[in-house]
Motif scaffolding. Structure first.
Motif, PDB file in Angstrom:
ATOM      1  N   VAL A   7       0.834  -1.203   0.000  1.00  0.00           N
ATOM      2  CA  VAL A   7       0.000   0.000   0.000  1.00  0.00           C
ATOM      3  C   VAL A   7       0.868   1.252   0.000  1.00  0.00           C
ATOM      4  O   VAL A   7       1.816   1.370   0.792  1.00  0.00           O
ATOM      5  N   ALA A   8       0.548   2.194  -0.875  1.00  0.00           N
ATOM      6  CA  ALA A   8       1.109   3.538  -0.833  1.00  0.00           C
ATOM      7  C   ALA A   8       0.046   4.470  -0.264  1.00  0.00           C
ATOM      8  O   ALA A   8      -1.139   4.312  -0.546  1.00  0.00           O
ATOM      9  N   VAL A   9       0.466   5.435   0.538  1.00  0.00           N
ATOM     10  CA  VAL A   9      -0.471   6.361   1.175  1.00  0.00           C
ATOM     11  C   VAL A   9      -0.149   7.778   0.717  1.00  0.00           C
ATOM     12  O   VAL A   9       0.951   8.289   0.976  1.00  0.00           O
ATOM     13  N   ALA A  10      -1.086   8.424   0.032  1.00  0.00           N
ATOM     14  CA  ALA A  10      -0.940   9.818  -0.373  1.00  0.00           C
ATOM     15  C   ALA A  10      -1.664  10.704   0.639  1.00  0.00           C
ATOM     16  O   ALA A  10      -2.754  10.368   1.098  1.00  0.00           O
ATOM     17  N   GLY A  11      -1.044  11.824   0.957  1.00  0.00           N
ATOM     18  CA  GLY A  11      -1.565  12.648   2.050  1.00  0.00           C
ATOM     19  C   GLY A  11      -1.187  12.054   3.382  1.00  0.00           C
ATOM     20  O   GLY A  11      -1.893  12.197   4.381  1.00  0.00           O
ATOM     21  N   ALA A  12      -0.016  11.401   3.424  1.00  0.00           N
ATOM     22  CA  ALA A  12       0.383  10.611   4.587  1.00  0.00           C
ATOM     23  C   ALA A  12       0.574  11.441   5.848  1.00  0.00           C
ATOM     24  O   ALA A  12       0.434  10.924   6.958  1.00  0.00           O
ATOM     25  N   SER A  13       0.887  12.722   5.724  1.00  0.00           N
ATOM     26  CA  SER A  13       1.124  13.546   6.902  1.00  0.00           C
ATOM     27  C   SER A  13      -0.148  14.198   7.433  1.00  0.00           C
ATOM     28  O   SER A  13      -0.124  14.835   8.487  1.00  0.00           O
ATOM     29  N   GLU A  31       1.296  -4.076   3.824  1.00  0.00           N
ATOM     30  CA  GLU A  31       2.714  -3.677   3.855  1.00  0.00           C
ATOM     31  C   GLU A  31       2.835  -2.274   3.284  1.00  0.00           C
ATOM     32  O   GLU A  31       2.297  -1.983   2.207  1.00  0.00           O
ATOM     33  N   LEU A  32       3.512  -1.392   3.986  1.00  0.00           N
ATOM     34  CA  LEU A  32       3.690  -0.020   3.509  1.00  0.00           C
ATOM     35  C   LEU A  32       4.756   0.012   2.424  1.00  0.00           C
ATOM     36  O   LEU A  32       5.911  -0.332   2.660  1.00  0.00           O
ATOM     37  N   ALA A  33       4.346   0.421   1.233  1.00  0.00           N
ATOM     38  CA  ALA A  33       5.285   0.535   0.115  1.00  0.00           C
ATOM     39  C   ALA A  33       5.840   1.940  -0.001  1.00  0.00           C
ATOM     40  O   ALA A  33       7.018   2.135  -0.332  1.00  0.00           O
ATOM     41  N   ALA A  34       4.994   2.951   0.258  1.00  0.00           N
ATOM     42  CA  ALA A  34       5.430   4.342   0.125  1.00  0.00           C
ATOM     43  C   ALA A  34       4.491   5.238   0.915  1.00  0.00           C
ATOM     44  O   ALA A  34       3.318   4.912   1.126  1.00  0.00           O
ATOM     45  N   ALA A  35       5.024   6.370   1.347  1.00  0.00           N
ATOM     46  CA  ALA A  35       4.237   7.402   2.016  1.00  0.00           C
ATOM     47  C   ALA A  35       4.534   8.719   1.323  1.00  0.00           C
ATOM     48  O   ALA A  35       5.700   9.104   1.197  1.00  0.00           O
ATOM     49  N   ILE A  36       3.489   9.393   0.860  1.00  0.00           N
ATOM     50  CA  ILE A  36       3.665  10.603   0.056  1.00  0.00           C
ATOM     51  C   ILE A  36       2.980  11.775   0.743  1.00  0.00           C
ATOM     52  O   ILE A  36       1.812  11.691   1.127  1.00  0.00           O
ATOM     53  N   ALA A  37       3.725  12.854   0.912  1.00  0.00           N
ATOM     54  CA  ALA A  37       3.179  14.086   1.470  1.00  0.00           C
ATOM     55  C   ALA A  37       4.048  15.235   0.998  1.00  0.00           C
ATOM     56  O   ALA A  37       5.274  15.138   1.049  1.00  0.00           O
ATOM     57  N   ARG A  38       3.439  16.306   0.572  1.00  0.00           N
ATOM     58  CA  ARG A  38       4.207  17.408  -0.008  1.00  0.00           C
ATOM     59  C   ARG A  38       5.020  18.185   1.024  1.00  0.00           C
ATOM     60  O   ARG A  38       6.055  18.758   0.706  1.00  0.00           O
ATOM     61  N   PRO A  42      11.744  14.625   4.551  1.00  0.00           N
ATOM     62  CA  PRO A  42      12.270  13.248   4.554  1.00  0.00           C
ATOM     63  C   PRO A  42      12.285  12.641   5.953  1.00  0.00           C
ATOM     64  O   PRO A  42      13.334  12.481   6.574  1.00  0.00           O
ATOM     65  N   VAL A  43      11.096  12.317   6.464  1.00  0.00           N
ATOM     66  CA  VAL A  43      10.973  11.737   7.795  1.00  0.00           C
ATOM     67  C   VAL A  43      10.541  10.283   7.658  1.00  0.00           C
ATOM     68  O   VAL A  43       9.830   9.925   6.722  1.00  0.00           O
ATOM     69  N   ASP A  44      10.995   9.430   8.575  1.00  0.00           N
ATOM     70  CA  ASP A  44      10.575   8.039   8.564  1.00  0.00           C
ATOM     71  C   ASP A  44       9.068   7.978   8.853  1.00  0.00           C
ATOM     72  O   ASP A  44       8.581   8.606   9.803  1.00  0.00           O
ATOM     73  N   ALA A  45       8.336   7.218   8.038  1.00  0.00           N
ATOM     74  CA  ALA A  45       6.880   7.162   8.160  1.00  0.00           C
ATOM     75  C   ALA A  45       6.448   6.593   9.502  1.00  0.00           C
ATOM     76  O   ALA A  45       5.440   7.019  10.072  1.00  0.00           O
ATOM     77  N   GLY A  46       7.196   5.622  10.020  1.00  0.00           N
ATOM     78  CA  GLY A  46       6.865   5.065  11.316  1.00  0.00           C
ATOM     79  C   GLY A  46       6.995   6.096  12.421  1.00  0.00           C
ATOM     80  O   GLY A  46       6.106   6.253  13.264  1.00  0.00           O
ATOM     81  N   VAL A  58       9.080   9.445   3.963  1.00  0.00           N
ATOM     82  CA  VAL A  58       8.034  10.203   3.286  1.00  0.00           C
ATOM     83  C   VAL A  58       8.648  10.984   2.137  1.00  0.00           C
ATOM     84  O   VAL A  58       9.682  11.651   2.295  1.00  0.00           O
ATOM     85  N   THR A  59       7.995  10.902   0.984  1.00  0.00           N
ATOM     86  CA  THR A  59       8.475  11.593  -0.212  1.00  0.00           C
ATOM     87  C   THR A  59       7.400  12.532  -0.732  1.00  0.00           C
ATOM     88  O   THR A  59       6.216  12.359  -0.430  1.00  0.00           O
ATOM     89  N   ALA A  60       7.801  13.506  -1.527  1.00  0.00           N
ATOM     90  CA  ALA A  60       6.850  14.514  -1.999  1.00  0.00           C
ATOM     91  C   ALA A  60       6.292  14.206  -3.381  1.00  0.00           C
ATOM     92  O   ALA A  60       5.264  14.763  -3.775  1.00  0.00           O
ATOM     93  N   ASP A  61       6.929  13.340  -4.139  1.00  0.00           N
ATOM     94  CA  ASP A  61       6.566  13.111  -5.543  1.00  0.00           C
ATOM     95  C   ASP A  61       5.790  11.812  -5.681  1.00  0.00           C
ATOM     96  O   ASP A  61       6.358  10.715  -5.566  1.00  0.00           O
ATOM     97  N   LEU A  62       4.495  11.906  -5.954  1.00  0.00           N
ATOM     98  CA  LEU A  62       3.650  10.718  -6.064  1.00  0.00           C
ATOM     99  C   LEU A  62       4.062   9.848  -7.243  1.00  0.00           C
ATOM    100  O   LEU A  62       4.197   8.625  -7.103  1.00  0.00           O
TER     101      LEU A  62
END
Length: 267
Positions: A7-13, A31-38, A42-46, A58-62
């Motif tokens: 699963v990728a999560v957009a708007g993760a923050s 299973e977390l594949a990616a976390a996206i938030a503008r 660069p923070v660990d999603a956990g 966490v990345t900014a580019d979907l």
């Protein structure tokens, strides 16, 4: 044992996004594949959601995240403005979109359904993931057969971007399926303040309340000679939506085409 759904999560923050990240990190079926938030950086999603480090930053580019991680499903809780392009981007990469973001037009939903079918994948646009809210909508649709005079009052926090809410619009659509259009109220009524009677839908009205301290409430009021019926649902915290999000992620893996409404996954 079946393989976990990536699963990728957009708007993760965001407030809903953080709950989804927490769900995915703590559920053995996901299973977390990616976390996206503008704006998260660069923070660990956990760490971002108060859990141990998970190694997913966490990345900014979907688009880049989808291309590099190739998840099975994208869960999106972003903004109405980003909803359509994010959905199309997910479909482009063969990722099944589960959209908790509202604001889609019927024409957009039809176009997204076409794109999903061309890719041979499923998707979901869900104004509400709460099982209680789905039951409220179903009960209201049933009641409309016998109580055609109806109004909807929905209340959310003052930072909500869209009005009326996606849940109230979905409720109105379900009611309209069981009710002939009937223009309610006095035919000669006059609004002293513009908008006092609420938004017009199929002859009845939807009223939106936006106040700090309010989370999510909706009441459907029916009136008839000598009696009234009220069907109400209240949500108190975002974690209450997560069982529905998990069901959506699992069901969308078995679906082809774009589905509008979480209730279709509860039959």
């Amino acid at each position: 044992m079946s393989q976990a759904i990536r699963v990728a999560v957009a708007g993760a923050s965001g407030r809903m996004g953080r709950e989804v990240v927490k769900l995915v990190l703590t559920d053995p079926d996901l299973e977390l594949a990616a976390a996206i938030a503008r704006s998260a950086g660069p923070v660990d999603a956990g760490r971002m959601v108060g859990l141990e480090e998970c190694g997913i930053y966490v990345t900014a580019d979907l688009g880049q995240a989808l291309a590099e991680t190739r998840p099975d499903v994208l869960v999106d809780f972003t903004t109405p403005q980003a909803a359509m392009p994010n959905t199309e981007l997910a479909i482009q990469y063969g990722v099944r979109p589960v959209m908790g973001t509202t604001g889609f037009t019927p024409e957009q939903i039809a176009e997204l359904d076409k794109q999903c079918r061309e890719k041979g994948i499923g998707g979901l646009i869900a104004p509400n993931f709460s099982i209680g809210a789905i039951l409220m909508m179903r009960f209201a649709a049933q009641a409309a057969k016998y109580f055609p005079h109806v109004e909807i009052i929905e209340a959310h926090g003052d930072q909500k971007l869209d009005a009326p809410s996606g849940t109230s619009i979905k409720t109105a659509e379900l009611i309209a399926q069981n009710r002939q259009e009937l223009k309610q109220g006095n035919p000669n009524e006059h609004e002293i303040l513009e908008g006092a009677r609420g938004g017009y839908y199929n002859g009845f009205r939807i009223h939106s309340v936006r106040l700090p301290g309010v989370f999510a409430q909706q009441e459907v009021m029916f009136g008839a000679f000598g009696q009234s019926l009220k069907i109400r649902h209240d949500s108190y915290e975002r974690a209450g939506y997560m069982p529905g999000v998990k069901v959506a992620v699992q069901k969308v893996m078995e679906t082809t085409g774009m589905v509008y409404g979480f209730e279709h996954f509860l039959d």
